[in-house]
Motif scaffolding. Sequence first.
Motif, PDB file in Angstrom:
ATOM      1  N   ALA A  49       0.847  -1.190   0.000  1.00  0.00           N
ATOM      2  CA  ALA A  49       0.000   0.000   0.000  1.00  0.00           C
ATOM      3  C   ALA A  49       0.878   1.234   0.000  1.00  0.00           C
ATOM      4  O   ALA A  49       2.035   1.196   0.416  1.00  0.00           O
ATOM      5  CB  ALA A  49      -0.933   0.015   1.218  1.00  0.00           C
ATOM      6  N   ALA A  50       0.326   2.343  -0.451  1.00  0.00           N
ATOM      7  CA  ALA A  50       1.045   3.607  -0.450  1.00  0.00           C
ATOM      8  C   ALA A  50       0.070   4.739  -0.203  1.00  0.00           C
ATOM      9  O   ALA A  50      -1.144   4.597  -0.403  1.00  0.00           O
ATOM     10  CB  ALA A  50       1.789   3.818  -1.773  1.00  0.00           C
ATOM     11  N   ILE A  51       0.613   5.868   0.209  1.00  0.00           N
ATOM     12  CA  ILE A  51      -0.209   7.023   0.537  1.00  0.00           C
ATOM     13  C   ILE A  51       0.546   8.291   0.179  1.00  0.00           C
ATOM     14  O   ILE A  51       1.754   8.390   0.384  1.00  0.00           O
ATOM     15  CB  ILE A  51      -0.607   6.991   2.033  1.00  0.00           C
ATOM     16  N   SER A  52      -0.162   9.255  -0.371  1.00  0.00           N
ATOM     17  CA  SER A  52       0.451  10.514  -0.754  1.00  0.00           C
ATOM     18  C   SER A  52       0.810  11.331   0.475  1.00  0.00           C
ATOM     19  O   SER A  52       0.413  11.017   1.602  1.00  0.00           O
ATOM     20  CB  SER A  52      -0.481  11.298  -1.672  1.00  0.00           C
ATOM     21  N   TRP A  53       1.532  12.405   0.243  1.00  0.00           N
ATOM     22  CA  TRP A  53       2.098  13.163   1.367  1.00  0.00           C
ATOM     23  C   TRP A  53       1.056  13.706   2.323  1.00  0.00           C
ATOM     24  O   TRP A  53       1.304  13.816   3.529  1.00  0.00           O
ATOM     25  CB  TRP A  53       2.971  14.310   0.837  1.00  0.00           C
ATOM     26  N   ASN A  54      -0.113  14.056   1.790  1.00  0.00           N
ATOM     27  CA  ASN A  54      -1.164  14.612   2.635  1.00  0.00           C
ATOM     28  C   ASN A  54      -2.298  13.627   2.898  1.00  0.00           C
ATOM     29  O   ASN A  54      -3.324  14.010   3.465  1.00  0.00           O
ATOM     30  CB  ASN A  54      -1.721  15.885   2.006  1.00  0.00           C
ATOM     31  N   ALA A  61      -2.321  -2.982  -3.155  1.00  0.00           N
ATOM     32  CA  ALA A  61      -2.197  -4.197  -3.935  1.00  0.00           C
ATOM     33  C   ALA A  61      -3.539  -4.916  -3.963  1.00  0.00           C
ATOM     34  O   ALA A  61      -4.306  -4.864  -2.992  1.00  0.00           O
ATOM     35  CB  ALA A  61      -1.130  -5.110  -3.338  1.00  0.00           C
ATOM     36  N   ASP A  62      -3.823  -5.586  -5.068  1.00  0.00           N
ATOM     37  CA  ASP A  62      -5.092  -6.300  -5.181  1.00  0.00           C
ATOM     38  C   ASP A  62      -5.272  -7.320  -4.058  1.00  0.00           C
ATOM     39  O   ASP A  62      -6.390  -7.566  -3.602  1.00  0.00           O
ATOM     40  CB  ASP A  62      -5.180  -7.009  -6.530  1.00  0.00           C
ATOM     41  N   SER A  63      -4.180  -7.896  -3.604  1.00  0.00           N
ATOM     42  CA  SER A  63      -4.246  -8.945  -2.606  1.00  0.00           C
ATOM     43  C   SER A  63      -4.684  -8.455  -1.232  1.00  0.00           C
ATOM     44  O   SER A  63      -5.099  -9.260  -0.395  1.00  0.00           O
ATOM     45  CB  SER A  63      -2.892  -9.646  -2.488  1.00  0.00           C
ATOM     46  N   VAL A  64      -4.594  -7.157  -0.984  1.00  0.00           N
ATOM     47  CA  VAL A  64      -4.934  -6.626   0.332  1.00  0.00           C
ATOM     48  C   VAL A  64      -6.087  -5.635   0.295  1.00  0.00           C
ATOM     49  O   VAL A  64      -6.602  -5.256   1.362  1.00  0.00           O
ATOM     50  CB  VAL A  64      -3.724  -5.969   1.017  1.00  0.00           C
ATOM     51  N   ARG A  65      -6.498  -5.212  -0.875  1.00  0.00           N
ATOM     52  CA  ARG A  65      -7.563  -4.226  -0.982  1.00  0.00           C
ATOM     53  C   ARG A  65      -8.835  -4.734  -0.312  1.00  0.00           C
ATOM     54  O   ARG A  65      -9.254  -5.863  -0.516  1.00  0.00           O
ATOM     55  CB  ARG A  65      -7.836  -3.887  -2.446  1.00  0.00           C
ATOM     56  N   GLY A  66      -9.437  -3.890   0.504  1.00  0.00           N
ATOM     57  CA  GLY A  66     -10.625  -4.260   1.242  1.00  0.00           C
ATOM     58  C   GLY A  66     -10.342  -4.823   2.611  1.00  0.00           C
ATOM     59  O   GLY A  66     -11.263  -4.904   3.437  1.00  0.00           O
ATOM     60  N   ARG A  67      -9.104  -5.227   2.867  1.00  0.00           N
ATOM     61  CA  ARG A  67      -8.713  -5.766   4.165  1.00  0.00           C
ATOM     62  C   ARG A  67      -7.757  -4.848   4.911  1.00  0.00           C
ATOM     63  O   ARG A  67      -7.808  -4.773   6.140  1.00  0.00           O
ATOM     64  CB  ARG A  67      -8.068  -7.139   4.007  1.00  0.00           C
ATOM     65  N   PHE A  68      -6.880  -4.184   4.179  1.00  0.00           N
ATOM     66  CA  PHE A  68      -5.880  -3.307   4.783  1.00  0.00           C
ATOM     67  C   PHE A  68      -6.254  -1.857   4.528  1.00  0.00           C
ATOM     68  O   PHE A  68      -6.834  -1.519   3.490  1.00  0.00           O
ATOM     69  CB  PHE A  68      -4.497  -3.560   4.191  1.00  0.00           C
ATOM     70  N   THR A  69      -5.873  -0.997   5.458  1.00  0.00           N
ATOM     71  CA  THR A  69      -6.088   0.437   5.311  1.00  0.00           C
ATOM     72  C   THR A  69      -4.815   1.173   5.686  1.00  0.00           C
ATOM     73  O   THR A  69      -4.297   0.999   6.790  1.00  0.00           O
ATOM     74  CB  THR A  69      -7.242   0.927   6.193  1.00  0.00           C
ATOM     75  N   LYS A  76       2.039  13.529  14.021  1.00  0.00           N
ATOM     76  CA  LYS A  76       2.753  12.556  14.834  1.00  0.00           C
ATOM     77  C   LYS A  76       3.935  11.930  14.099  1.00  0.00           C
ATOM     78  O   LYS A  76       4.601  11.053  14.648  1.00  0.00           O
ATOM     79  CB  LYS A  76       1.810  11.451  15.295  1.00  0.00           C
ATOM     80  N   ASN A  77       4.165  12.349  12.864  1.00  0.00           N
ATOM     81  CA  ASN A  77       5.240  11.787  12.045  1.00  0.00           C
ATOM     82  C   ASN A  77       5.141  10.269  11.954  1.00  0.00           C
ATOM     83  O   ASN A  77       6.142   9.556  12.055  1.00  0.00           O
ATOM     84  CB  ASN A  77       6.608  12.190  12.592  1.00  0.00           C
ATOM     85  N   THR A  78       3.930   9.783  11.755  1.00  0.00           N
ATOM     86  CA  THR A  78       3.693   8.349  11.783  1.00  0.00           C
ATOM     87  C   THR A  78       2.746   7.932  10.666  1.00  0.00           C
ATOM     88  O   THR A  78       1.760   8.611  10.387  1.00  0.00           O
ATOM     89  CB  THR A  78       3.113   7.915  13.140  1.00  0.00           C
ATOM     90  N   MET A  79       3.064   6.806  10.043  1.00  0.00           N
ATOM     91  CA  MET A  79       2.191   6.165   9.068  1.00  0.00           C
ATOM     92  C   MET A  79       1.734   4.841   9.651  1.00  0.00           C
ATOM     93  O   MET A  79       2.466   4.188  10.398  1.00  0.00           O
ATOM     94  CB  MET A  79       2.949   5.937   7.759  1.00  0.00           C
ATOM     95  N   TYR A  80       0.522   4.424   9.280  1.00  0.00           N
ATOM     96  CA  TYR A  80      -0.061   3.212   9.828  1.00  0.00           C
ATOM     97  C   TYR A  80      -0.528   2.279   8.718  1.00  0.00           C
ATOM     98  O   TYR A  80      -0.846   2.705   7.611  1.00  0.00           O
ATOM     99  CB  TYR A  80      -1.265   3.538  10.708  1.00  0.00           C
ATOM    100  N   LEU A  81      -0.589   1.014   9.056  1.00  0.00           N
ATOM    101  CA  LEU A  81      -1.217   0.029   8.197  1.00  0.00           C
ATOM    102  C   LEU A  81      -2.115  -0.833   9.072  1.00  0.00           C
ATOM    103  O   LEU A  81      -1.630  -1.657   9.853  1.00  0.00           O
ATOM    104  CB  LEU A  81      -0.186  -0.835   7.481  1.00  0.00           C
ATOM    105  N   GLN A  82      -3.416  -0.604   8.966  1.00  0.00           N
ATOM    106  CA  GLN A  82      -4.383  -1.420   9.677  1.00  0.00           C
ATOM    107  C   GLN A  82      -4.669  -2.655   8.850  1.00  0.00           C
ATOM    108  O   GLN A  82      -5.122  -2.553   7.713  1.00  0.00           O
ATOM    109  CB  GLN A  82      -5.672  -0.636   9.918  1.00  0.00           C
ATOM    110  N   MET A  83      -4.417  -3.812   9.405  1.00  0.00           N
ATOM    111  CA  MET A  83      -4.559  -5.070   8.697  1.00  0.00           C
ATOM    112  C   MET A  83      -5.653  -5.889   9.369  1.00  0.00           C
ATOM    113  O   MET A  83      -5.514  -6.290  10.530  1.00  0.00           O
ATOM    114  CB  MET A  83      -3.246  -5.845   8.682  1.00  0.00           C
ATOM    115  N   ASN A  84      -6.725  -6.131   8.644  1.00  0.00           N
ATOM    116  CA  ASN A  84      -7.843  -6.921   9.138  1.00  0.00           C
ATOM    117  C   ASN A  84      -7.996  -8.181   8.308  1.00  0.00           C
ATOM    118  O   ASN A  84      -7.471  -8.289   7.203  1.00  0.00           O
ATOM    119  CB  ASN A  84      -9.139  -6.108   9.084  1.00  0.00           C
ATOM    120  N   SER A  85      -8.745  -9.121   8.842  1.00  0.00           N
ATOM    121  CA  SER A  85      -9.015 -10.383   8.144  1.00  0.00           C
ATOM    122  C   SER A  85      -7.733 -11.013   7.621  1.00  0.00           C
ATOM    123  O   SER A  85      -7.640 -11.435   6.470  1.00  0.00           O
ATOM    124  CB  SER A  85     -10.007 -10.148   6.994  1.00  0.00           C
ATOM    125  N   LEU A  86      -6.752 -11.091   8.474  1.00  0.00           N
ATOM    126  CA  LEU A  86      -5.436 -11.561   8.064  1.00  0.00           C
ATOM    127  C   LEU A  86      -5.477 -13.025   7.633  1.00  0.00           C
ATOM    128  O   LEU A  86      -6.209 -13.839   8.189  1.00  0.00           O
ATOM    129  CB  LEU A  86      -4.436 -11.371   9.187  1.00  0.00           C
TER     130      LEU A  86
END
Length: 123
Positions: A49-54, A61-69, A76-86
């Motif tokens: 997954a990727a996210i723009s600066w703002n 990726a198709d394999s994670v779409r709908g499950r990861f955010t 906070k100078n922090t990026m997150y990856l919420q992973m559900n339905s692992l």
Amino acid sequence: QVQLVESGGGLVQAGGSLRLSCAASGRTFSSYGMGWFRQAPGKEREFVAAISWNGGSTYYADSVRGRFTISRDNAKNTMYLQMNSLKPEDSAVYYCAVKIGATWRESRSYDHWGQGTQVTVSS
């Protein structure tokens, strides 16, 4: 130069959830797009997954779409990856990095890789 540190990995059962964090140091954190990649044993590093600066644009990726955010909190100078339905196939070392190139889904467009955090999903 930005320095990144991943955390939040661990061992979970299939169907469970984890939230990964990527903590950044440096004054220019908010100026960069960022991404998550993962690498399993014997496989090449793959885009997650990727996210723009703002945070205005996200890519999955198709394999994670709908499950990861993917999200970020520049205050906070922090990026997150919420992973559900692992799933067991999500097991890998997860890395975050700063986007420096033109494309969103290729590892060669990223630099300043963190040390990685292990995610293991048991069946």
